[in-house]
Structures are given as C-alpha cells and as structure tokens.
Design an enzyme around this catalytic site. Structure first.
Site, PDB file in Angstrom:
ATOM      1  CE  LYS A   6      -3.987  -1.849   2.710  1.00  0.00           C
ATOM      2  NZ  LYS A   6      -4.999  -1.532   1.694  1.00  0.00           N
TER       3      LYS A   6
ATOM      4  NE  ARG B 201     -11.186  -9.751  -1.660  1.00  0.00           N
ATOM      5  CZ  ARG B 201     -11.418  -8.813  -2.754  1.00  0.00           C
ATOM      6  NH1 ARG B 201     -11.308  -8.979  -3.984  1.00  0.00           N
ATOM      7  NH2 ARG B 201     -11.596  -7.195  -2.293  1.00  0.00           N
TER       8      ARG B 201
HETATM    9  N1  BES Z   1      -8.393  -3.716   4.120  1.00  0.00           N
HETATM   10  C1  BES Z   1      -8.446  -3.161   3.052  1.00  0.00           C
HETATM   11  C2  BES Z   1      -9.787  -2.356   2.614  1.00  0.00           C
HETATM   12  C3  BES Z   1      -9.798  -1.293   3.406  1.00  0.00           C
HETATM   13  C4  BES Z   1      -9.832   0.110   2.721  1.00  0.00           C
HETATM   14  C5  BES Z   1     -10.384  -1.142   4.823  1.00  0.00           C
HETATM   15  C6  BES Z   1      -9.911   1.365   3.328  1.00  0.00           C
HETATM   16  C7  BES Z   1     -10.505   0.193   5.280  1.00  0.00           C
HETATM   17  C8  BES Z   1     -10.353   1.248   4.690  1.00  0.00           C
HETATM   18  C9  BES Z   1      -8.344  -4.244   2.167  1.00  0.00           C
HETATM   19  O1  BES Z   1      -7.557  -5.395   2.561  1.00  0.00           O
HETATM   20  C10 BES Z   1      -7.841  -3.968   0.695  1.00  0.00           C
HETATM   21  O2  BES Z   1      -6.600  -3.553   0.798  1.00  0.00           O
HETATM   22  N2  BES Z   1      -8.625  -4.007  -0.217  1.00  0.00           N
HETATM   23  C11 BES Z   1      -8.238  -3.451  -1.414  1.00  0.00           C
HETATM   24  C12 BES Z   1      -8.690  -4.414  -2.513  1.00  0.00           C
HETATM   25  C13 BES Z   1      -8.153  -4.377  -3.967  1.00  0.00           C
HETATM   26  C14 BES Z   1      -6.761  -4.820  -3.899  1.00  0.00           C
HETATM   27  C15 BES Z   1      -8.803  -5.348  -4.846  1.00  0.00           C
HETATM   28  C16 BES Z   1      -8.889  -2.014  -1.755  1.00  0.00           C
HETATM   29  O3  BES Z   1     -10.181  -1.823  -1.703  1.00  0.00           O
HETATM   30  O4  BES Z   1      -8.067  -1.174  -2.439  1.00  0.00           O
HETATM   31 MN    MN Z   2      -5.502  -5.392   2.027  1.00  0.00          MN
END
Ligand code: BES
Ligand code: MN
Ligand code: ZN
Length: 530
Positions: free
Chosen positions: A300, A374
């Site tokens: 990230k 997931r």
């Molecule tokens: N934990 C994150 C989602 C999240 C985003 C939680 C903002 C709280 C606030 C999750 O694991 C994630 O990184 N999701 C990605 C998925 C993508 C790579 C398909 C996302 O939502 O960007």
């Molecule tokens: Mn994630």
C-alpha cells in the site's frame, strides 16, 4: 422515599482495560462512571440534565423542575431562543435550587433506542466535568425504565477512551462523578441496564480496545491470548485457538498463505457460546482479523497506512458480540470465528500470481496480495461450516475501499442472496444505530471470479467488476449449499474520523450492537413460536 440503585459493583467486574499480554506497555483507559437510577430529583450540587422538546418545551419531570425554579428555566429557554433541535445543548447556572442545568434538545420526540443513547451520551459528556454527581431526566416515553437504561448505555458508549500509551494510570483513570437517571421504578431500570446495557457496553468496549491497540503489540498470537483472557470465567463460553501448525494440518492454505510473510504466524480463534437449546445449530459470526495490512508484496502507499491497524475490526466485532450475548445470557447458540493474520511483505511472503489451496480444496490465484481479507475468510468460513453446521453464517470485514467510496462512512455494505435475511439485518441495523445498505452480487460479477490457472482469482484486472461486490462474490464461493449467508463490508464504518456522541473518534466496534440486535429479534421470534 427516594430509592436509588447503583451499578458500581458490576462496573468493577466489567472494568477491563487493554491489558497487554506479554508486554509491560499499556494505555491507561479512563475509569467508567458510576451509573445509578432514582425515582425523584433530589436537591444536589451537581448538574441537572433536562430534555427540551422542539419549540423549547419542557415536559413531565422537566416541567416540574422548572416549576421548582419558579419558571426561570423556561424563561431562559425563551430568552436564548433555544429551539430544542436534536443534539443542541444549553447550559444554565443558578436557576432556582439548581446550581447547574444542562438542556439537551430532543426534537419532536425521541423515536428510538438510538435517540435515547445519544441523549444519554450528551448528558454524560455535558455533565462529566462537574466534580459532583449529575441527575438526568429521561425524555417522556411509554417505558421509562427501559428508556432510562438505554440512555445510561449512551453514557457508557460515549465515555469510551482508549487512553494514551505510557500515561500514568493514576493520572487518567480518575472517573467522572456519578450520574443518576430518573425513572419511577429505579430498581427495574437498574436491572434492565445491568442485564442488557452493561453487556452491550462491555462487548463494544472489548472490540474498541482490540481495534485501538497498535499493531506492534497486536500480533495474531496476542489477539488470541486477549480473547482467551477476556472470556475466562464467562459462563457457557469456550475459546479454541488453532496455531499455525494446526492451521496447516487442517489444510487452511489460504489463511496460512496470507500470514506467511509475517514473523508472527496466523491464528484461528473460535469463541462458542451455548445459551440456547442443546444441539441447536449456532449462528456463526466470522470476522476478518488482519492485525496489520501493509498490502503485502502488493504494498500500500504510505499515506494513511497506519489506519490498517484497524483491519481486524471484523474479528473484534465477532468477539465483542459474543461477549455481549454471553454477559446478557442470551438464549442462543453462537460462535465467533476470528481469522487472524498479519499481511506483510517479506522474503517468505506470497507473491502476486501465486496459487493457494484453501481448506475446501478450492484453489485461489492471488493476483493482488492486498486483497487478503477475502482469502483468510474463505478458510474461516469453510471451517465453521464443517465444524459447527451453523443455521446462519455472517462474515464481517473491513474488506474494500470500494464500499467506502460507494456508501461513505455511515453505512456498511450488506450482501446476501436471501431477501428475508437482508430485510432482517437492515431493520436490526436501523434499530441498533449501525445502519446497512444492500448491494448486489450479479452473475457477471460471479463470472469475473474465473481464473486462468486456479478455481478463482482474488481480484479482477483493470477494475472490470465492482470492488465490494466482487469481494462478496469471492467469499460466497465458500458458502455450502443450504447455509443462509450474509456478508458485511465495514471498511467505511469501523473507524470514526471525527467523533459522534456514542462513537468517540477512533474504533467504533461496529457490528457488536448490530449482532446483539439480530439475536434479540431472533429470541423474540422464537419466544412467540409455540
Ligand atoms: N483492508 C483493505 C480495505 C480497506 C480500505 C479497509 C480502506 C479500510 C479502509 C483491504 O484489504 C484492501 O486492501 N482492499 C483492496 C482490494 C483491492 C486490492 C482489490 C482495496 O479495496 O483497495
Ligand atoms: Mn488489503
Ligand atoms: Zn485488508
């Protein structure tokens, strides 16, 4: 005769801070306020809190208090043009026998438990700085005892403070002066509060403490130990912890794979509560427990990454909810399942394009290691169905940024193919103050799961499917035929950025009150069945 009933004893029993297993560092949480109930307003040096109806009107006990002040309170309302709009407050001093009066607007009328909790939270906040105990008149309603108990729960929810790491406990742990809610049958109000209110508050508090704890402390192992510790001595509960070896031996390659980049291995925790009929299938609450989400090799951006210490909010909600159910001795069988892992980049981490084999045998092409929630839920959901054959399975997860973009910070996304279940959850969410909005899972989204080299892939490329729905569709691949299923995406609602009366800034504990309400309605329905 003035009857008061105090809840200090129970408070002491429920007073748990974020006790840190295996560490001497700890935040110093503020102590909980002593809450009591009484049947009449007594002359006192502390503040008197009164509800004001829209248009600046005083009713019932508030009107009586104004009469005792020779009408000075109503006069001040008129001069200040105080509207009584919901949430508006006005502080008055030296009116008749009252050194301090706090007025809180309630609008036309209080409509729900959520309104009452908000009223109680505002009363708590507005009176908390006084050195002497406060008395609170509860808005006029049909069931004053129940309403007083709901308002008191508002105090508990609103006073939550994780504290400051390293602060001397004595400095911050000093509780505010007591707070007394007025209800004709004070003992009944106390009973209602002790049975239901304190249980709800304890569940929310436990979840918030877990979520707030920084991730250098909060490893999967630490998390499991905290859950074990918290449920020690809680009747009819059992905590099971599977370590990394057991996780591997059971074939949970999905959970294991996500956790393998961390030096701190994954855990699967189950908390069973048996308050229902023996042999009756439980409700399963399955929570995403990523103790920190760096994104893994699909790392990230740095900005805001700190917030991913709350990426275990789903798991915290499942544990908190089952704690609430157990403490209020709900007539239900329930099990919380926590899928705990830390998502880190490392020489041993999984790579984009790797394929994991889940416990069900279904294989997953991990195209993006940041879509990890997931993946861990797949194994946890499968495991609970194999082990407990639940009559309802619910997954709760901070799963996608997409749900935040779609619904914002106040609504969680709800996904299910069952219309009746959707309606039940939406109604319960409304009543609990944790609202939900249903989102679709279309056949095109399910189609998009197809992988070139495995059964499913964990993301699409180029955003060719709606993000939150795709996450839901992925998890649904592990729902066994005949298991009623709901998925909740709480990425937007788990963390409060500005602070509301019953949800101070930070960890919300979203899901605890919702699940409690879902079960409460279930209990009411089964009590009606012959
Ligand atoms: N934990 C994150 C989602 C999240 C985003 C939680 C903002 C709280 C606030 C999750 O694991 C994630 O990184 N999701 C990605 C998925 C993508 C790579 C398909 C996302 O939502 O960007
Ligand atoms: Mn994630
Ligand atoms: Zn995540």
């Amino acid at each position: 005769m003035v009857r008061t009933a105090s809840t200090t004893l129970l408070c002491a029993a429920l007073l748990i801070g974020p006790s840190i297993v295996g560490s001497t560092a700890a935040a110093a949480p503020a102590a909980q306020r002593s809450i009591s109930f009484a049947d009449t307003v007594r002359p006192a040096s502390g503040p008197l809190v009164l509800p004001v109806v829209k248009g600046g009107l005083l009713n019932g006990l508030a009107k009586e208090a104004d009469a005792a002040a020779g009408g000075a309170i109503a006069e001040a309302i008129r001069l200040a043009k105080f509207s009584g709009d919901p949430g508006k407050t006005l502080a008055l001093y030296g009116k008749g026998p009252y050194p301090s009066v706090l007025l809180i607007g309630i609008g036309e009328t209080v409509k729900s438990a959520v309104d009452l909790r908000r009223y109680g939270a505002l009363a708590g906040k507005g009176s908390g700085a006084w050195p002497t105990p406060a008395q609170v008149v509860v808005p006029d309603a049909a069931d004053v005892e129940h309403d007083a108990a709901e308002a008191a729960l508002g105090v508990r929810l609103g006073e939550y403070d994780f504290g400051r790491w390293g602060a001397a406990p004595a400095a911050e742990a000093k509780p505010a002066a007591g707070i007394t809610f007025l209800a004709p049958d004070a003992a009944a109000a106390l009973t209602a509060f002790q049975r239901d209110g304190e249980a709800a508050a304890a569940g929310v508090r436990f979840a918030r403490d877990l979520i707030s704890t920084p991730s250098n402390i909060k490893s999967p192992e630490w998390f499991a130990a905290e859950v074990r510790q918290r449920f020690k001595g809680v009747a009819k509960t059992t905590v099971t912890v599977l370590d990394e070896r057991q996780i591997q031996a059971l074939g949970m390659g999905a959970l294991y794979g996500i956790g393998q980049g961390s030096t701190r291995p994954p855990r699967l925790v189950a908390v069973e509560y048996r308050g229902g009929e023996p042999g009756e299938a439980p409700i399963a609450f399955v929570g995403k427990g990523i103790t920190f989400d760096t994104g893994g090799i699909s790392i990230k951006p740095a900005d805001g990454m700190w917030r991913m210490r709350s990426d275990m909010s789903g798991a915290a909600a499942t544990a908190g909810a089952v704690l609430t159910l157990a403490l209020r001795e709900a007539k239900v069988n329930a099990v919380a399942v926590l899928a705990l892992a830390e998502n880190m980049p490392d020489g041993n981490a999984i790579r984009p394009g790797d394929v994991l084999t889940s416990m069900s045998g279904k294989t997953i092409e991990v195209l993006n290691t940041d879509a990890e929630g997931r993946v861990v839920l797949a194994d946890a959901l499968w495991w609970v169905q194999e082990k407990h054959s639940p009559r309802l399975a619910v997954t709760i997860a901070t799963l996608t940024g997409a749900v935040v973009r779609a619904l914002g910070p106040d609504l969680a996304g709800l996904f299910t193919s069952d219309d009746a279940l959707a309606a039940r959850f939406i109604a319960a969410g409304e009543a609990a103050g944790e609202p939900l909005w249903r989102l679709p899972v279309t056949t095109a989204t399910v189609e998009a799961l197809k992988s070139d080299i495995a059964d499913v892939r964990n993301v699409t490329e180029g955003g060719s499917a709606p993000g939150a729905s795709f996450g839901a569709a992925f998890i649904m691949e592990w729902v066994q035929p005949g298991t009623p299923f709901v998925h909740l995406d709480i990425a937007g609602t788990a963390w409060e950025n500005s602070g509301r009366p019953t949800e101070p800034k930070g960890a919300v504990g979203y899901g605890v009150r919702l699940f409690d309400e879902v079960v409460r309605r279930d209990e009411a329905a089964s009590a009606q069945r012959p």
